[in-house]
Scaffold this active site. Structure first.
Site, PDB file in Angstrom:
ATOM      1  N   LYS A 295      13.225  -2.712  -8.370  1.00  0.00           N
ATOM      2  CA  LYS A 295      13.724  -1.958  -7.213  1.00  0.00           C
ATOM      3  C   LYS A 295      14.114  -2.880  -6.067  1.00  0.00           C
ATOM      4  O   LYS A 295      15.102  -2.670  -5.399  1.00  0.00           O
ATOM      5  CB  LYS A 295      12.641  -0.970  -6.780  1.00  0.00           C
ATOM      6  CG  LYS A 295      12.666  -0.604  -5.336  1.00  0.00           C
ATOM      7  CD  LYS A 295      12.959   0.837  -5.155  1.00  0.00           C
ATOM      8  CE  LYS A 295      13.201   1.237  -3.740  1.00  0.00           C
ATOM      9  NZ  LYS A 295      12.444   0.501  -2.751  1.00  0.00           N
TER      10      LYS A 295
ATOM     11  N   ARG B 128       8.584   4.468   1.549  1.00  0.00           N
ATOM     12  CA  ARG B 128       9.407   4.946   2.667  1.00  0.00           C
ATOM     13  C   ARG B 128      10.017   6.322   2.405  1.00  0.00           C
ATOM     14  O   ARG B 128      10.506   6.950   3.348  1.00  0.00           O
ATOM     15  CB  ARG B 128      10.512   3.940   2.988  1.00  0.00           C
ATOM     16  CG  ARG B 128       9.989   2.670   3.647  1.00  0.00           C
ATOM     17  CD  ARG B 128      11.115   1.776   4.151  1.00  0.00           C
ATOM     18  NE  ARG B 128      10.619   0.720   5.027  1.00  0.00           N
ATOM     19  CZ  ARG B 128      10.365  -0.543   4.650  1.00  0.00           C
ATOM     20  NH1 ARG B 128      10.563  -0.918   3.398  1.00  0.00           N
ATOM     21  NH2 ARG B 128       9.917  -1.426   5.509  1.00  0.00           N
TER      22      ARG B 128
ATOM     23  N   GLY C 226       0.799  -1.214   0.000  1.00  0.00           N
ATOM     24  CA  GLY C 226       0.000   0.000   0.000  1.00  0.00           C
ATOM     25  C   GLY C 226       0.835   1.269   0.000  1.00  0.00           C
ATOM     26  O   GLY C 226       2.030   1.248  -0.251  1.00  0.00           O
TER      27      GLY C 226
ATOM     28  N   GLY D 245       5.500   3.707  -9.006  1.00  0.00           N
ATOM     29  CA  GLY D 245       6.178   2.416  -9.196  1.00  0.00           C
ATOM     30  C   GLY D 245       5.165   1.283  -9.138  1.00  0.00           C
ATOM     31  O   GLY D 245       5.113   0.419 -10.025  1.00  0.00           O
ATOM     32  N   HIS D 246       4.315   1.295  -8.100  1.00  0.00           N
ATOM     33  CA  HIS D 246       3.260   0.289  -8.008  1.00  0.00           C
ATOM     34  C   HIS D 246       2.348   0.356  -9.240  1.00  0.00           C
ATOM     35  O   HIS D 246       1.971  -0.668  -9.810  1.00  0.00           O
ATOM     36  CB  HIS D 246       2.392   0.535  -6.774  1.00  0.00           C
ATOM     37  CG  HIS D 246       3.109   0.476  -5.458  1.00  0.00           C
ATOM     38  ND1 HIS D 246       3.291   1.579  -4.660  1.00  0.00           N
ATOM     39  CD2 HIS D 246       3.669  -0.559  -4.793  1.00  0.00           C
ATOM     40  CE1 HIS D 246       3.922   1.221  -3.559  1.00  0.00           C
ATOM     41  NE2 HIS D 246       4.181  -0.059  -3.611  1.00  0.00           N
TER      42      HIS D 246
ATOM     43  N   GLN E 190       7.429  -9.752   7.855  1.00  0.00           N
ATOM     44  CA  GLN E 190       8.664  -9.410   7.143  1.00  0.00           C
ATOM     45  C   GLN E 190       9.390  -8.216   7.763  1.00  0.00           C
ATOM     46  O   GLN E 190      10.407  -7.769   7.243  1.00  0.00           O
ATOM     47  CB  GLN E 190       8.390  -9.195   5.648  1.00  0.00           C
ATOM     48  CG  GLN E 190       7.628  -7.933   5.311  1.00  0.00           C
ATOM     49  CD  GLN E 190       7.208  -7.937   3.846  1.00  0.00           C
ATOM     50  OE1 GLN E 190       6.367  -8.717   3.419  1.00  0.00           O
ATOM     51  NE2 GLN E 190       7.799  -7.061   3.047  1.00  0.00           N
TER      52      GLN E 190
HETATM   53  P1  AMP Z   1       5.959  -2.495  -1.645  1.00  0.00           P
HETATM   54  O1  AMP Z   1       4.590  -1.921  -1.500  1.00  0.00           O
HETATM   55  O2  AMP Z   1       7.048  -1.543  -1.316  1.00  0.00           O
HETATM   56  O3  AMP Z   1       6.107  -3.844  -0.996  1.00  0.00           O
HETATM   57  O4  AMP Z   1       6.157  -2.762  -3.201  1.00  0.00           O
HETATM   58  C1  AMP Z   1       5.224  -3.550  -3.924  1.00  0.00           C
HETATM   59  C2  AMP Z   1       5.811  -3.859  -5.274  1.00  0.00           C
HETATM   60  O5  AMP Z   1       6.106  -2.657  -5.967  1.00  0.00           O
HETATM   61  C3  AMP Z   1       7.129  -4.652  -5.169  1.00  0.00           C
HETATM   62  O6  AMP Z   1       7.161  -5.635  -6.190  1.00  0.00           O
HETATM   63  C4  AMP Z   1       8.156  -3.580  -5.399  1.00  0.00           C
HETATM   64  O7  AMP Z   1       9.363  -4.091  -5.954  1.00  0.00           O
HETATM   65  C5  AMP Z   1       7.447  -2.697  -6.403  1.00  0.00           C
HETATM   66  N1  AMP Z   1       8.031  -1.353  -6.398  1.00  0.00           N
HETATM   67  C6  AMP Z   1       8.299  -0.584  -5.306  1.00  0.00           C
HETATM   68  N2  AMP Z   1       8.902   0.569  -5.682  1.00  0.00           N
HETATM   69  C7  AMP Z   1       9.025   0.514  -7.037  1.00  0.00           C
HETATM   70  C8  AMP Z   1       9.563   1.400  -8.013  1.00  0.00           C
HETATM   71  N3  AMP Z   1      10.110   2.572  -7.685  1.00  0.00           N
HETATM   72  N4  AMP Z   1       9.512   1.021  -9.311  1.00  0.00           N
HETATM   73  C9  AMP Z   1       8.971  -0.172  -9.658  1.00  0.00           C
HETATM   74  N5  AMP Z   1       8.435  -1.055  -8.783  1.00  0.00           N
HETATM   75  C10 AMP Z   1       8.458  -0.715  -7.492  1.00  0.00           C
END
Ligand code: AMP
Length: 280
Positions: free
Chosen positions: A145, A183, A27, A32-33, A57
């Site tokens: 990433k 973050r 979330g 990126g998401h 985690q």
């Molecule tokens: P998270 O919510 O941080 O666990 O990320 C969820 C998904 O989004 C994971 O597969 C991450 O690798 C991907 N993700 C996070 N940041 C980026 C970014 N800047 N560019 C591409 N994918 C991202």
């Protein structure tokens, strides 16, 4: 868009969804998401996303309690992006009383992030395996990433014969190179100014490699020196490793995963580039 909070409801909804892409997230969504969602939309007939800040985690001294959350905003973004189904379970739905299983992927989880964050990848592998079993996607989308996470999940799927295709999509960045991350919202204005230094260092390593340098120590030392020039930034690791085994290299023969983790105050940033990637 269906917003579902129970395993039973997702199972019932999944039956009607055919060729399904899954984008697992914690979330507090950013572009990126949403790039993962867009890629899934292009490749699958339906797209599911999960929003779950997975407690297992996070280490005992990590940022679980202050991890940023804004589910209403996330749902609006996912709806606008054309997502068909969102799974937003409470922790008790994923880990009911008596839950006592854990998936440990060996080898690659002992290095890099795994060395600094013991138990992190067991938490990731277990929750991702659960999400795969619950949603039963045809394809699942992850970001480059989190390079080591992608390596661990590919290994999880291969070793346990989980019938899902793993797709890894490029890192989306701010204009100044900083990789988008939930973050980043922790950063003070001064830390935000310093934050692009990590990607600048990785990019300097990439330029040296492109110019013919193959000695991994020279690459590591150059990148470390650049980061050490930013007094607010502390290095957890700077690595030049084999992209599959994640073992540190002495010489870059063909490809290498160049990755780094740094701290700016209490905030940890990670990023990476791949050396020797075949042209797109
Ligand atoms: P998270 O919510 O941080 O666990 O990320 C969820 C998904 O989004 C994971 O597969 C991450 O690798 C991907 N993700 C996070 N940041 C980026 C970014 N800047 N560019 C591409 N994918 C991202």
């Amino acid at each position: 868009m269906q917003v579902l909070t129970t395993v039973a409801a997702v199972r019932a909804a999944r039956a009607g969804l055919g060729d399904l892409g899954l984008v697992p997230t914690m979330g507090y969504l950013h572009d990126g998401h949403l790039s993962l969602v867009a890629q899934a939309k292009g490749e699958c007939s339906a797209v599911a996303a999960s929003i779950f800040v997975n407690p297992t985690q996070f280490g005992p001294n990590e940022d679980l309690s202050r991890y940023p959350r804004d589910v209403p905003r996330d749902l609006a973004l996912l709806e606008a992006a054309g997502v068909d189904l969102v799974f937003t379970p409470e922790p008790a739905q994923m880990y009911p009383a008596g839950f006592d299983a854990s998936i440990v992927v060996g080898g690659v989880t002992g290095r890099l992030e795994g060395a600094v964050r013991p138990g992190h990848f067991a938490g990731v592998a277990t929750v991702v395996a659960k999400l795969f079993n619950i949603v039963q996607p045809t394809r699942a989308y992850f970001g480059q990433k989190d390079a080591q996470q992608s390596v661990v999940i590919r290994k999880l799927v291969r070793d346990l014969d989980i019938p899902v295709e793993i797709v890894v999509a490029p890192t989306v960045r701010e204009a100044d190179g900083l990789a988008l991350s939930s973050r980043n919202s922790y950063l003070t204005p001064a830390q935000r100014v310093a934050a692009p230094r990590l990607f600048q260092a990785l990019s300097a390593g990439q330029r040296l490699f492109d110019g013919g340098e193959r000695n991994a120590d020279i690459l590591r030392n150059t990148m470390r020196a650049m980061i050490e020039g930013e007094p607010a930034m502390q290095i957890d690791y700077i690595s030049v490793a084999d992209p599959l085994t994640l073992q540190e290299l002495s010489t870059v023969e063909q490809q290498a995963l160049v990755s780094g983790a740094v701290r700016l105050g209490a905030t940890r940033l990670i990023d990476n580039v791949i050396l020797g990637e075949p042209p797109a």
